[in-house]
Scaffold this motif. Structure first.
Motif, PDB file in Angstrom:
ATOM      1  N   LYS A 393       2.684   8.725 -17.616  1.00  0.00           N
ATOM      2  CA  LYS A 393       3.708   7.972 -16.882  1.00  0.00           C
ATOM      3  C   LYS A 393       4.586   8.866 -16.013  1.00  0.00           C
ATOM      4  N   ASP A 394       4.493  10.164 -16.186  1.00  0.00           N
ATOM      5  CA  ASP A 394       5.267  11.076 -15.347  1.00  0.00           C
ATOM      6  C   ASP A 394       4.562  11.423 -14.041  1.00  0.00           C
ATOM      7  N   LEU A 395       3.340  10.918 -13.873  1.00  0.00           N
ATOM      8  CA  LEU A 395       2.570  11.223 -12.667  1.00  0.00           C
ATOM      9  C   LEU A 395       2.536  10.021 -11.728  1.00  0.00           C
ATOM     10  N   THR A 396       2.192  10.285 -10.468  1.00  0.00           N
ATOM     11  CA  THR A 396       2.028   9.236  -9.456  1.00  0.00           C
ATOM     12  C   THR A 396       0.543   9.082  -9.155  1.00  0.00           C
ATOM     13  N   TYR A 397       0.107   7.838  -9.052  1.00  0.00           N
ATOM     14  CA  TYR A 397      -1.299   7.532  -8.777  1.00  0.00           C
ATOM     15  C   TYR A 397      -1.387   6.650  -7.529  1.00  0.00           C
ATOM     16  N   LYS A 398      -2.610   6.478  -7.030  1.00  0.00           N
ATOM     17  CA  LYS A 398      -2.862   5.591  -5.899  1.00  0.00           C
ATOM     18  C   LYS A 398      -4.048   4.684  -6.214  1.00  0.00           C
ATOM     19  N   PRO A 414      -3.535   2.659   0.827  1.00  0.00           N
ATOM     20  CA  PRO A 414      -3.526   2.651  -0.645  1.00  0.00           C
ATOM     21  C   PRO A 414      -2.178   2.175  -1.188  1.00  0.00           C
ATOM     22  N   ILE A 415      -2.200   1.631  -2.394  1.00  0.00           N
ATOM     23  CA  ILE A 415      -0.991   1.235  -3.106  1.00  0.00           C
ATOM     24  C   ILE A 415      -0.547   2.397  -3.987  1.00  0.00           C
ATOM     25  N   THR A 416       0.718   2.773  -3.929  1.00  0.00           N
ATOM     26  CA  THR A 416       1.248   3.840  -4.769  1.00  0.00           C
ATOM     27  C   THR A 416       1.642   3.270  -6.127  1.00  0.00           C
ATOM     28  N   ILE A 417       1.189   3.938  -7.197  1.00  0.00           N
ATOM     29  CA  ILE A 417       1.430   3.467  -8.563  1.00  0.00           C
ATOM     30  C   ILE A 417       2.344   4.463  -9.270  1.00  0.00           C
ATOM     31  N   THR A 418       3.533   4.017  -9.656  1.00  0.00           N
ATOM     32  CA  THR A 418       4.461   4.856 -10.434  1.00  0.00           C
ATOM     33  C   THR A 418       4.971   4.057 -11.618  1.00  0.00           C
ATOM     34  N   ALA A 419       5.428   4.786 -12.634  1.00  0.00           N
ATOM     35  CA  ALA A 419       5.931   4.142 -13.848  1.00  0.00           C
ATOM     36  C   ALA A 419       7.446   4.017 -13.786  1.00  0.00           C
ATOM     37  N   GLY A 420       7.971   3.068 -14.536  1.00  0.00           N
ATOM     38  CA  GLY A 420       9.406   2.986 -14.744  1.00  0.00           C
ATOM     39  C   GLY A 420       9.798   3.944 -15.866  1.00  0.00           C
ATOM     40  N   THR A 423       7.092   2.368 -18.862  1.00  0.00           N
ATOM     41  CA  THR A 423       5.666   2.079 -18.654  1.00  0.00           C
ATOM     42  C   THR A 423       5.412   1.708 -17.197  1.00  0.00           C
ATOM     43  N   PHE A 424       4.126   1.536 -16.878  1.00  0.00           N
ATOM     44  CA  PHE A 424       3.746   1.078 -15.539  1.00  0.00           C
ATOM     45  C   PHE A 424       3.888  -0.443 -15.464  1.00  0.00           C
ATOM     46  N   VAL A 425       4.243  -0.940 -14.269  1.00  0.00           N
ATOM     47  CA  VAL A 425       4.474  -2.379 -14.075  1.00  0.00           C
ATOM     48  C   VAL A 425       3.216  -3.032 -13.505  1.00  0.00           C
ATOM     49  N   HIS A 426       2.880  -4.192 -14.061  1.00  0.00           N
ATOM     50  CA  HIS A 426       1.733  -4.965 -13.566  1.00  0.00           C
ATOM     51  C   HIS A 426       1.918  -5.314 -12.094  1.00  0.00           C
ATOM     52  N   GLN A 427       0.828  -5.281 -11.322  1.00  0.00           N
ATOM     53  CA  GLN A 427       0.904  -5.629  -9.909  1.00  0.00           C
ATOM     54  C   GLN A 427      -0.158  -6.659  -9.548  1.00  0.00           C
ATOM     55  N   ASP A 428       0.209  -7.560  -8.615  1.00  0.00           N
ATOM     56  CA  ASP A 428      -0.760  -8.445  -7.967  1.00  0.00           C
ATOM     57  C   ASP A 428      -1.139  -7.810  -6.634  1.00  0.00           C
ATOM     58  N   VAL A 429      -2.424  -7.545  -6.451  1.00  0.00           N
ATOM     59  CA  VAL A 429      -2.909  -6.962  -5.198  1.00  0.00           C
ATOM     60  C   VAL A 429      -3.432  -8.112  -4.341  1.00  0.00           C
ATOM     61  N   ARG A 430      -2.717  -8.410  -3.249  1.00  0.00           N
ATOM     62  CA  ARG A 430      -2.998  -9.601  -2.446  1.00  0.00           C
ATOM     63  C   ARG A 430      -3.885  -9.270  -1.246  1.00  0.00           C
TER      64      ARG A 430
END
Length: 473
Positions: A393-398, A414-420, A423-430
């Motif tokens: 959770k300390d890292l950034t993903y795409k 790309p969508i950037t994925i980071t944690a709060g 934890t990481f938050v669920h996303q809807d990819v539209r």
């Protein structure tokens, strides 16, 4: 002689035992032990072994005040040539046989220090078994142990709790034993409190060796099934010196390391413990978060310490944790519609593709480890929520879309994925429906330019033709 042996008792009572003379003149030894360890560890009943190093002749003439404890004059001796030789071999004592008797009177060599006496009596090279011996023990933890009546003399006492002392028994003696047990601590590197599956986690064990410690120490480290033991990196003391010389030393008197699955033990011999009295022994090692790690659940790693045969520390546990990210591929106008056929690549922050293991097609993936033979960098949606396990959770993903569902536009970045914080938050990819317009500089634009140029050229030709025709008229 009184001054000489007062020096001995003063030196060796410094080993965390305090002696008090009782009023009775009958020689005996009573020991009151400390109750529990400061760190909450388990202390068993303590046993004591005594060795009568010197015997004593007491002249009970009341007019003689050379030995006030007993009301008489005292002379110390041993009763065999072997015992006399053992004392003389230390270089600290001289002995002299009295005629043809079985008595060798003992004196201390001038200039001998208290530290030398302590070292000589503690040393394994000093053959204590030549001397009369006996034992006694507590009947309960923190209880009192009593030797009963003993002959007058000087006694070397060995405790299973690791504290030794020399006691003068011209009368009854009571000892308050204040044992110090070696505590153990365990830490994890700050960057490894959260970790990816397949990553290496770094731990450190530390043992504070008391200045009076003289028994073996065993460290037992037990890892969760989600961790695999890696390697011992180093074993050093507070001075930075190697305690073992090598990780698995040829000399078993230093330290031995044994690993069995997710458990390993390190044994420090009594000799090694004595060599490191008053120092801190540090063990640096690592483990790998494996495919069996539970997601968003503490992954514990526990160590406990055994000191000699009568003390075991309270276990110390540190945790690491690995996380998940999940998303749904949905219609841009109606998010209740989940789309199939989209393809994605899960990436590091720098855009590098991450190898994944497809646990359940279209639903569950996890970060691959070095042991995984079949991996993929492509995630394919099939209408289910997609979960990627084993993230830090300390890292950034795409998350980059490489193929859009039929009839929908592909995401252009790309969508950037980071944690709060937790934890990481669920996303809807539209995705939106419709044709994709040609990109700037693409073939579609080129065709427009060509078509426009043709029309302009045709208009010019037509205009010129009309002017010529008008001139002819």
């Amino acid at each position: 002689m009184k001054k000489i042996f007062a020096l001995i008792i003063a030196a060796l009572l410094a080993l965390s035992m305090v002696a008090v003379l009782a009023e009775t003149s009958t020689p005996s030894i009573t020991i009151n032990a400390s109750s529990t360890a400061a760190d909450g560890g388990k202390v068993d009943t303590t046993a004591y072994t005594w060795y009568r190093i010197l015997e004593a002749d007491i002249d009970t003439d009341p007019t003689n005040s050379d030995a006030a404890q007993s009301g008489g004059k005292v002379a110390y001796y041993v009763t065999t040539a072997a015992r006399a030789d053992e004392l003389e071999e230390t270089g600290l004592f001289t002995t002299a046989r009295v005629g043809e008797t079985d008595k060798w009177y003992v004196e201390l060599v001038e200039g001998t220090s208290a530290a030398q006496i302590e070292a000589a009596f503690d040393a394994d090279t000093f053959n204590k078994t030549l001397f009369a011996t006996g034992s006694f023990a507590q009947t309960e933890v923190a209880g009192t142990a009593t030797s009963g009546e003993v002959a007058p003399g000087y006694y070397y006492i060995v405790s299973t709790a690791g504290t030794n002392a020399v006691i003068q028994t011209l009368t009854a003696v009571t000892i308050t034993e204040k044992n110090t047990y070696p505590p153990v601590n365990k830490t994890i590197a700050d960057d490894d409190v959260a970790a990816e599956i397949g990553s290496t986690v770094h731990y450190t064990l530390t043992v504070e060796v008391p200045e009076t410690a003289n028994d073996f120490i065993v460290l037992t480290d037990t890892m969760d099934s989600g961790l695999s033991f890696g390697e011992i990196v180093s074993i050093t003391n507070g001075n930075g010196d190697d305690v073992t010389g090598t990780v698995a030393p040829a000399d078993p008197t230093a330290a031995t390391v044994k690993a069995n699955g997710n458990v390993f033990t390190i044994t420090f011999s009594a000799e090694t413990v004595i060599e490191n009295q008053g120092k801190t022994i540090s063990v640096a090692y690592n483990a790998v978060v494996n495919k069996d790690a539970q997601i968003e659940t503490d992954i514990p790693n526990t160590v406990d310490l055994k000191y000699g045969n009568n003390y075991e520390s309270k276990p110390v546990t540190v945790d690491t944790k690995t996380y998940k990210f999940d998303f749904d591929k949905v219609d841009g106008d109606d998010t209740s519609i989940k789309l199939t056929g989209a393809e994605f690549e899960f990436q590091k922050a720098d855009g590098t593709a991450i190898d994944l293991v497809e646990v359940e097609a279209g639903k569950t993936y996890r970060i691959a480890t070095d042991e995984d033979e079949t991996t993929t960098t492509t995630i394919v949606t099939n209408g289910n929520t997609v979960t990627i396990n084993g993230l830090d959770k300390d890292l950034t993903y795409k998350l980059e879309e490489t193929k859009a569902p039929t009839g929908y536009n592909k995401l252009d970045a790309p969508i950037t994925i980071t944690a709060g914080d937790t934890t990481f938050v669920h996303q809807d990819v539209r995705n939106n429906k419709g044709s994709v317009l040609p990109s700037t500089g693409g073939m579609g634009t080129t065709l427009l330019y060509i078509g426009g140029s043709i029309l302009v050229l045709a208009a010019v030709i037509l205009l010129v033709t009309k002017r010529r025709m008008g001139a002819n008229d």
